[in-house]
Scaffold this motif. Structure first.
Motif, short mmCIF file in Angstrom:
data_model
loop_
_atom_site.label_atom_id
_atom_site.label_comp_id
_atom_site.label_asym_id
_atom_site.label_seq_id
_atom_site.Cartn_x
_atom_site.Cartn_y
_atom_site.Cartn_z
N ALA A 329 0.82 -1.21 0.00
CA ALA A 329 0.00 0.00 0.00
C ALA A 329 0.85 1.26 0.00
CB ALA A 329 -0.92 0.01 1.22
N GLY A 330 2.08 1.16 0.53
CA GLY A 330 2.94 2.34 0.64
C GLY A 330 3.77 2.63 -0.60
N LEU A 331 3.60 1.84 -1.66
CA LEU A 331 4.38 2.06 -2.88
C LEU A 331 3.96 3.36 -3.57
CD1 LEU A 331 4.53 -1.52 -4.44
CD2 LEU A 331 6.20 -0.39 -2.98
N SER A 332 4.77 3.81 -4.51
CA SER A 332 4.48 5.05 -5.24
C SER A 332 3.47 4.78 -6.35
CB SER A 332 5.77 5.63 -5.82
OG SER A 332 6.71 5.90 -4.82
N TRP A 333 2.23 4.56 -5.95
CA TRP A 333 1.19 4.26 -6.93
C TRP A 333 0.93 5.43 -7.87
CZ3 TRP A 333 -0.53 -0.50 -7.84
CH2 TRP A 333 -0.32 -1.47 -6.85
N ASP A 334 1.17 6.65 -7.39
CA ASP A 334 0.95 7.80 -8.26
C ASP A 334 1.88 7.75 -9.48
OD1 ASP A 334 3.13 8.12 -6.55
OD2 ASP A 334 2.96 10.31 -6.51
N VAL A 335 3.12 7.27 -9.28
CA VAL A 335 4.05 7.16 -10.40
C VAL A 335 3.57 6.08 -11.37
CG1 VAL A 335 6.41 6.59 -11.07
CG2 VAL A 335 5.99 7.96 -9.03
N LEU A 336 3.09 4.95 -10.84
CA LEU A 336 2.60 3.88 -11.70
C LEU A 336 1.41 4.34 -12.53
CD1 LEU A 336 2.84 0.95 -9.11
CD2 LEU A 336 4.34 1.35 -11.06
N TRP A 337 0.50 5.08 -11.92
CA TRP A 337 -0.67 5.57 -12.65
C TRP A 337 -0.27 6.65 -13.65
CZ3 TRP A 337 -6.29 5.17 -11.19
CH2 TRP A 337 -6.55 3.96 -10.53
N LEU A 338 0.77 7.41 -13.35
CA LEU A 338 1.26 8.40 -14.30
C LEU A 338 1.78 7.70 -15.55
CD1 LEU A 338 2.03 11.30 -15.05
CD2 LEU A 338 4.14 11.00 -13.77
N VAL A 339 2.54 6.62 -15.36
CA VAL A 339 3.03 5.84 -16.50
C VAL A 339 1.86 5.26 -17.29
CG1 VAL A 339 4.35 3.80 -17.18
CG2 VAL A 339 5.23 5.31 -15.39
N ALA A 340 0.85 4.76 -16.58
CA ALA A 340 -0.33 4.20 -17.24
C ALA A 340 -1.04 5.26 -18.07
CB ALA A 340 -1.29 3.61 -16.20
N GLY A 341 -1.13 6.48 -17.55
CA GLY A 341 -1.75 7.55 -18.31
C GLY A 341 -1.02 7.83 -19.60
N GLY A 342 0.31 7.78 -19.55
CA GLY A 342 1.09 7.97 -20.77
C GLY A 342 0.87 6.87 -21.78
N ILE A 343 0.78 5.63 -21.30
CA ILE A 343 0.50 4.50 -22.21
C ILE A 343 -0.87 4.67 -22.85
CG2 ILE A 343 0.08 2.02 -22.29
CD1 ILE A 343 2.19 1.74 -20.05
N ALA A 344 -1.87 5.04 -22.05
CA ALA A 344 -3.23 5.23 -22.57
C ALA A 344 -3.28 6.39 -23.57
CB ALA A 344 -4.20 5.48 -21.42
N LEU A 345 -2.52 7.46 -23.29
CA LEU A 345 -2.49 8.59 -24.22
C LEU A 345 -1.94 8.14 -25.56
CD1 LEU A 345 -2.91 11.73 -24.40
CD2 LEU A 345 -0.47 11.93 -23.91
N GLY A 346 -0.87 7.37 -25.54
CA GLY A 346 -0.31 6.86 -26.79
C GLY A 346 -1.28 5.96 -27.53
N ASP A 347 -2.01 5.13 -26.78
CA ASP A 347 -3.02 4.26 -27.41
C ASP A 347 -4.09 5.09 -28.11
OD1 ASP A 347 -1.68 2.06 -26.48
OD2 ASP A 347 -3.03 1.69 -24.79
N GLY A 348 -4.56 6.14 -27.44
CA GLY A 348 -5.62 6.96 -28.01
C GLY A 348 -5.15 7.74 -29.23
N VAL A 349 -3.95 8.27 -29.15
CA VAL A 349 -3.40 9.02 -30.29
C VAL A 349 -3.28 8.12 -31.52
CG1 VAL A 349 -1.28 10.12 -31.15
CG2 VAL A 349 -2.19 10.76 -28.91
N GLY A 350 -2.85 6.88 -31.30
CA GLY A 350 -2.72 5.95 -32.42
C GLY A 350 -4.05 5.44 -32.92
#
Length: 479
Positions: A329-350
């Motif tokens: 629970a104490g991991l940097s989940w915000d960083v993981l979700w930030l990376v996920a947002g970038g992946i999703a952005l790339g998916d949408g652009v393509g």
């Protein structure tokens, strides 16, 4: 007279939510501009872009403004991107979409992308290293051969910091190393020598993070984009491509810091001792971490994906109770979700053809591949100096992957890796990276000194990256 206590109604209650800081001027302006650019494509017909592409353009422009201005937290922008993609361009959109629109689950899947799982394993190992003091003990052991000369000590600290940053977050590594080097700072005379030592830690942390896929979020963003495009880059492949550059930049940065801040003949005495944990859980963690790192580096021998190995490490640590749900629970989940947002952005652009439309705005195809690599590397470096490295990479990688299919002779692996590494070299300001902010908070570093060293290292490192590394990678058979 006894101090008066505040009325009970005015006292903060245990567990009460933190007070939100009021929005500053930049954030307010960012929100207003973000809303404006988001609405514009709905009101104005965009030539040569269909309605789905116009909606994705709205999302893309909003993400740019919010990530640059930090009008809302970076992670909030990342999840907003996913939410807007589901509502505007997926098969569950609230507006009309074609029958073959992208399934909404594809955008949600970014939150469980294999690269996210790989990073999750890296985070848990990094937290375990801190929990069992493995990081501090390793630093204490490894620094011993470098004691005596101040220049040699700084070299040792930079090497240790870079190595730790390859497997731990740059932020955690920097915080750990400053806890270790407080005695070193005290042993140096005030002024330039202390500035040089304090600067060496964030520089080494930023550069060291380039070395492995789990070292820093831009690496994960680039790997995710490559995987989506069908280009698999193994853990060892990434290390073979990045470590030569990392070592060159690290050596150059050390020589620069010595020349500017550390006079020859300056001595320093240290007494650093390691106190190893030897209980069952600590020993079990040492074994799991060692086996995981070894398995990551020998992926080509056993055939298991680095993502699978990272997940198995999580399983092993939780099942053996080396780490617990509380640690997870104490991991940097915000960083993981930030990376996920970038992946999703790339998916949408393509998926909406927005990448093709943006690329057609410029005559990229008339440019040689080298010019495109140089330009994108320079953009990555410039942007990551003023916004977070992750946000810069999130914005540029989708465009770069589109370029890779339209510019002759441009390898997708080359452009993605160059962008990720260039973004990690943006470190000229206290706001550029968390390691810079931690170092600046020591009070030993002036902004001008940080800017001077950061710009020299960043520009020189990016020049080596874009002009020499693709040729070396090709000669090594990596492309």
């Amino acid at each position: 007279m006894p101090a008066r206590t505040r009325p009970a109604a005015n006292r903060p209650r245990p567990g009460a939510p933190d007070r939100l800081e009021p929005l500053n001027r930049r954030q307010i302006i960012g929100i207003l501009i973000g809303i404006t650019v988001f609405v514009a494509p709905f009101l104005v017909d965009v030539p040569d872009l269909d309605p789905l592409g116009e909606r994705m353009l709205s999302i893309f422009l909003l993400a740019i403004v919010f990530w640059v201005s930090e009008a809302i937290p970076l992670v909030a922008t990342a999840v907003l991107v996913i939410g807007l993609e589901v509502l505007l361009i997926s098969d569950q959109a609230v507006l009309p979409v074609p029958a073959d629109a992208t399934a909404y689950s594809s955008f949600f899947a970014a939150l469980a992308n294999p690269v996210i799982v790989l990073f999750l394993g890296g985070f848990l190992i990094a937290d375990g290293a801190e929990k069992f003091h493995l990081d501090k003990n390793l630093a204490a052991v490894l620094i011993k051969p470098f004691t005596g000369s101040a220049r040699r000590t700084v070299l040792g600290l930079m090497i240790i910091t870079a190595v730790l940053s390859m497997f731990m977050s740059n932020t955690a590594t920097t915080a750990t190393m400053f806890a270790v080097v407080i005695p070193v700072l005290g042993a140096l005379p005030e002024g330039r020598p202390r500035t040089g030592l304090a600067l060496s830690i964030p520089v080494a942390a930023n550069v060291g993070g380039m070395g492995t896929p789990v070292g820093t979020p831009p690496n994960a963003i680039a790997l995710g984009a490559l995987a989506e495009a069908g280009h698999a880059v193994s853990f060892l492949d990434w290390m073979m491509m990045s470590i030569p550059l990392m070592l060159v930049i690290l050596l150059g940065a050390w020589l620069l810091i010595c020349a500017v801040f550390l006079p020859g003949g300056l001595a320093v005495k240290l007494d650093m001792r390691a106190e190893w944990y030897t209980d069952r859980r600590a020993v079990m963690f040492y074994v799991i971490a060692a086996v995981t790192i070894l398995a990551w580096m020998t992926e080509s021998l056993h055939g298991l994906s680095a993502n699978v190995i990272g997940f198995m490490a999580i399983v092993a640590m939780l099942v053996t109770r080396v780490m617990t749900g509380k640690d997870l629970a104490g991991l940097s989940w915000d960083v993981l979700w930030l990376v996920a947002g970038g992946i999703a952005l790339g998916d949408g652009v393509g998926a909406t053809g927005l990448d093709v439309w943006i690329l057609n705005l410029f005559n990229w195809t008339s440019m040689p591949a080298l010019a495109v690599v140089v330009l994108m590397g320079a953009l990555g470096l410039a942007l990551s100096n003023v916004i977070s490295n992750s946000a810069a990479c999130n914005l540029l990688v989708p465009l770069a992957m589109g370029l890779a299919t339209s510019v002759g002779g441009l390898e997708p692996v080359t452009i993605a890796v160059v962008l990720a590494l260039a973004c990690s070299l943006g470190m000229s300001l206290p706001i550029s990276t968390p390691p810079n902010a931690i170092a600046y908070a020591t009070g030993e570093i002036a902004t001008g000194d940080m800017a001077k060293i950061g710009l020299i290292v960043g520009i020189a490192g990016t020049a080596v990256l874009v002009l020499l590394m693709p040729t070396l990678w090709s000669a090594m058979g990596m492309l």
